[in-house]
Design a protein around this motif. Structure first.
Motif, PDB file in Angstrom:
ATOM      1  N   PRO A 183      15.680  54.227  18.556  1.00  0.00           N
ATOM      2  CA  PRO A 183      16.642  53.190  17.600  1.00  0.00           C
ATOM      3  C   PRO A 183      15.629  51.894  17.199  1.00  0.00           C
ATOM      4  O   PRO A 183      15.841  51.639  16.099  1.00  0.00           O
ATOM      5  CB  PRO A 183      17.837  52.821  18.629  1.00  0.00           C
ATOM      6  CG  PRO A 183      17.749  53.765  19.509  1.00  0.00           C
ATOM      7  CD  PRO A 183      16.221  54.390  19.759  1.00  0.00           C
ATOM      8  N   LEU A 184      14.744  51.774  18.052  1.00  0.00           N
ATOM      9  CA  LEU A 184      13.986  50.477  17.734  1.00  0.00           C
ATOM     10  C   LEU A 184      12.995  50.994  16.504  1.00  0.00           C
ATOM     11  O   LEU A 184      12.761  50.077  15.614  1.00  0.00           O
ATOM     12  CB  LEU A 184      13.189  49.688  18.834  1.00  0.00           C
ATOM     13  CG  LEU A 184      13.828  49.369  20.101  1.00  0.00           C
ATOM     14  CD1 LEU A 184      13.260  48.860  21.230  1.00  0.00           C
ATOM     15  CD2 LEU A 184      14.973  48.094  19.457  1.00  0.00           C
ATOM     16  N   ARG A 185      12.630  51.877  16.561  1.00  0.00           N
ATOM     17  CA  ARG A 185      11.603  52.714  15.744  1.00  0.00           C
ATOM     18  C   ARG A 185      12.284  52.619  14.234  1.00  0.00           C
ATOM     19  O   ARG A 185      11.656  52.205  13.292  1.00  0.00           O
ATOM     20  CB  ARG A 185      10.952  53.928  16.090  1.00  0.00           C
ATOM     21  CG  ARG A 185       9.808  54.369  15.180  1.00  0.00           C
ATOM     22  CD  ARG A 185      10.341  55.475  14.186  1.00  0.00           C
ATOM     23  NE  ARG A 185       9.390  55.973  13.554  1.00  0.00           N
ATOM     24  CZ  ARG A 185       9.537  56.261  12.041  1.00  0.00           C
ATOM     25  NH1 ARG A 185      10.426  55.878  11.564  1.00  0.00           N
ATOM     26  NH2 ARG A 185       8.701  56.578  11.374  1.00  0.00           N
ATOM     27  N   ALA A 186      13.341  53.206  14.344  1.00  0.00           N
ATOM     28  CA  ALA A 186      14.148  53.369  13.008  1.00  0.00           C
ATOM     29  C   ALA A 186      14.502  51.813  12.426  1.00  0.00           C
ATOM     30  O   ALA A 186      14.277  51.634  11.054  1.00  0.00           O
ATOM     31  CB  ALA A 186      15.515  54.049  13.412  1.00  0.00           C
ATOM     32  N   SER A 187      14.969  50.917  13.340  1.00  0.00           N
ATOM     33  CA  SER A 187      14.970  49.530  12.671  1.00  0.00           C
ATOM     34  C   SER A 187      13.845  48.892  12.240  1.00  0.00           C
ATOM     35  O   SER A 187      13.717  48.194  10.975  1.00  0.00           O
ATOM     36  CB  SER A 187      15.432  48.618  13.896  1.00  0.00           C
ATOM     37  OG  SER A 187      15.712  47.525  13.459  1.00  0.00           O
ATOM     38  N   ALA A 188      12.593  49.304  12.917  1.00  0.00           N
ATOM     39  CA  ALA A 188      11.195  48.732  12.302  1.00  0.00           C
ATOM     40  C   ALA A 188      10.990  49.444  11.118  1.00  0.00           C
ATOM     41  O   ALA A 188      10.468  48.832  10.312  1.00  0.00           O
ATOM     42  CB  ALA A 188      10.162  48.947  13.346  1.00  0.00           C
ATOM     43  N   ALA A 238      13.275  50.399   9.006  1.00  0.00           N
ATOM     44  CA  ALA A 238      13.786  50.186   7.837  1.00  0.00           C
ATOM     45  C   ALA A 238      13.467  48.437   7.319  1.00  0.00           C
ATOM     46  O   ALA A 238      13.490  48.016   6.202  1.00  0.00           O
ATOM     47  CB  ALA A 238      15.349  50.013   8.574  1.00  0.00           C
ATOM     48  N   HIS A 239      13.018  47.833   8.330  1.00  0.00           N
ATOM     49  CA  HIS A 239      12.422  46.470   8.075  1.00  0.00           C
ATOM     50  C   HIS A 239      11.449  46.556   7.248  1.00  0.00           C
ATOM     51  O   HIS A 239      10.933  45.869   6.213  1.00  0.00           O
ATOM     52  CB  HIS A 239      11.834  45.701   9.306  1.00  0.00           C
ATOM     53  CG  HIS A 239      13.298  45.212  10.175  1.00  0.00           C
ATOM     54  ND1 HIS A 239      13.273  45.200  11.665  1.00  0.00           N
ATOM     55  CD2 HIS A 239      14.525  45.101   9.863  1.00  0.00           C
ATOM     56  CE1 HIS A 239      14.386  45.006  12.035  1.00  0.00           C
ATOM     57  NE2 HIS A 239      15.331  44.888  10.856  1.00  0.00           N
ATOM     58  N   SER A 246      14.650  37.043   9.106  1.00  0.00           N
ATOM     59  CA  SER A 246      15.714  38.239   9.865  1.00  0.00           C
ATOM     60  C   SER A 246      14.684  39.064  10.460  1.00  0.00           C
ATOM     61  O   SER A 246      15.012  39.637  11.567  1.00  0.00           O
ATOM     62  CB  SER A 246      16.316  38.759   8.800  1.00  0.00           C
ATOM     63  OG  SER A 246      17.298  37.805   8.030  1.00  0.00           O
ATOM     64  N   VAL A 247      13.713  39.628   9.904  1.00  0.00           N
ATOM     65  CA  VAL A 247      12.578  40.690  10.573  1.00  0.00           C
ATOM     66  C   VAL A 247      12.096  39.974  11.538  1.00  0.00           C
ATOM     67  O   VAL A 247      11.913  40.788  12.751  1.00  0.00           O
ATOM     68  CB  VAL A 247      11.719  41.121   9.551  1.00  0.00           C
ATOM     69  CG1 VAL A 247      10.954  42.141  10.066  1.00  0.00           C
ATOM     70  CG2 VAL A 247      12.499  41.888   8.243  1.00  0.00           C
ATOM     71  N   ALA A 270      14.703  39.917  14.529  1.00  0.00           N
ATOM     72  CA  ALA A 270      14.730  41.216  15.071  1.00  0.00           C
ATOM     73  C   ALA A 270      13.699  41.800  15.842  1.00  0.00           C
ATOM     74  O   ALA A 270      13.830  42.308  16.817  1.00  0.00           O
ATOM     75  CB  ALA A 270      14.950  42.375  13.787  1.00  0.00           C
ATOM     76  N   HIS A 299      13.613  43.161  19.371  1.00  0.00           N
ATOM     77  CA  HIS A 299      13.007  44.102  20.148  1.00  0.00           C
ATOM     78  C   HIS A 299      12.171  44.254  21.354  1.00  0.00           C
ATOM     79  O   HIS A 299      12.280  44.798  22.195  1.00  0.00           O
ATOM     80  CB  HIS A 299      12.275  44.898  19.001  1.00  0.00           C
ATOM     81  CG  HIS A 299      13.007  45.271  17.800  1.00  0.00           C
ATOM     82  ND1 HIS A 299      12.524  46.046  16.614  1.00  0.00           N
ATOM     83  CD2 HIS A 299      14.474  45.242  17.643  1.00  0.00           C
ATOM     84  CE1 HIS A 299      13.650  46.498  16.234  1.00  0.00           C
ATOM     85  NE2 HIS A 299      14.564  46.142  16.500  1.00  0.00           N
TER      86      HIS A 299
END
Length: 181
Positions: free
Chosen positions: A80-85, A87-88, A163-164, A167, A171
């Motif tokens: 999930p953290l990788r997916a968020s990274a 997207a960022h 924002s990034v 986040a 993380h």
């Protein structure tokens, strides 16, 4: 003859004045290199900032991928953290202009790697705890890079960077403190 002399004098004076005014224009047509104006310099600086920020985001995703590949047991926690990274990284890259070609036509020597070029392989420690520790350090460093970029970012991009970066801090927490509970 006096009339002709006056007309010639007036014509010569008008031509001289026109030539003098033409030489006083703000445009330099002398063939020398023109200095870019402030707007062009600002646009170039913003494009460079966007390329650096996007490259930092892609590098972080590469690190996540390397740790997940080396330690598949960590995948449920990291996915999930990788997916968020990812997207960022995509958001940071949005609207990033391509780097200007360098002398060889392949891009400037200081341009970040393109998304199609393979980055250098990431070394991952054999110990999963050590791998998480290194990944956490990379997440913090990337968040710090985005935070530092806020100083020179235009307002809209600064909001995205903030924002990034926030986040990224979350993380890092989840990779350390959040994983202990």
């Amino acid at each position: 003859m006096t009339t002709l002399g006056r007309r010639a004098l007036l014509g010569a004076g008008a031509a001289g004045a026109a030539a003098a005014l033409a030489g006083c224009t703000s445009e330099d047509t002398g063939g020398g290199p023109r200095k870019p104006d402030a707007a062009a310099r600002a646009a170039a600086a913003e494009a460079a900032l966007r390329r650096r920020s996007a490259a930092a985001g892609r590098d972080l995703v590469t690190r996540y991928d390397a740790v997940i590949a080396a330690h598949p047991a960590l995948a449920p926690r990291l996915a999930p953290l990788r997916a968020s990274a990812a997207a960022h990284a995509a958001a940071l890259a949005e609207g990033v202009p391509a780097p200007a070609p360098g002398p060889s036509g392949t891009g400037s020597p200081t341009a970040p790697p393109s998304p199609t070029r393979s980055p250098a392989p990431v070394r991952v420690p054999a110990d999963p705890a050590a791998a998480l520790k290194e990944l956490t350090a990379a997440v913090r460093a990337t968040a710090d890079t985005h935070t530092a970029a806020l100083l020179t970012a235009p307002p809209e991009y600064a909001r995205l960077l903030a924002s990034v970066a926030a986040a990224g801090a979350a993380h890092a927490y989840l990779l350390t403190e959040g994983g202990r509970g």
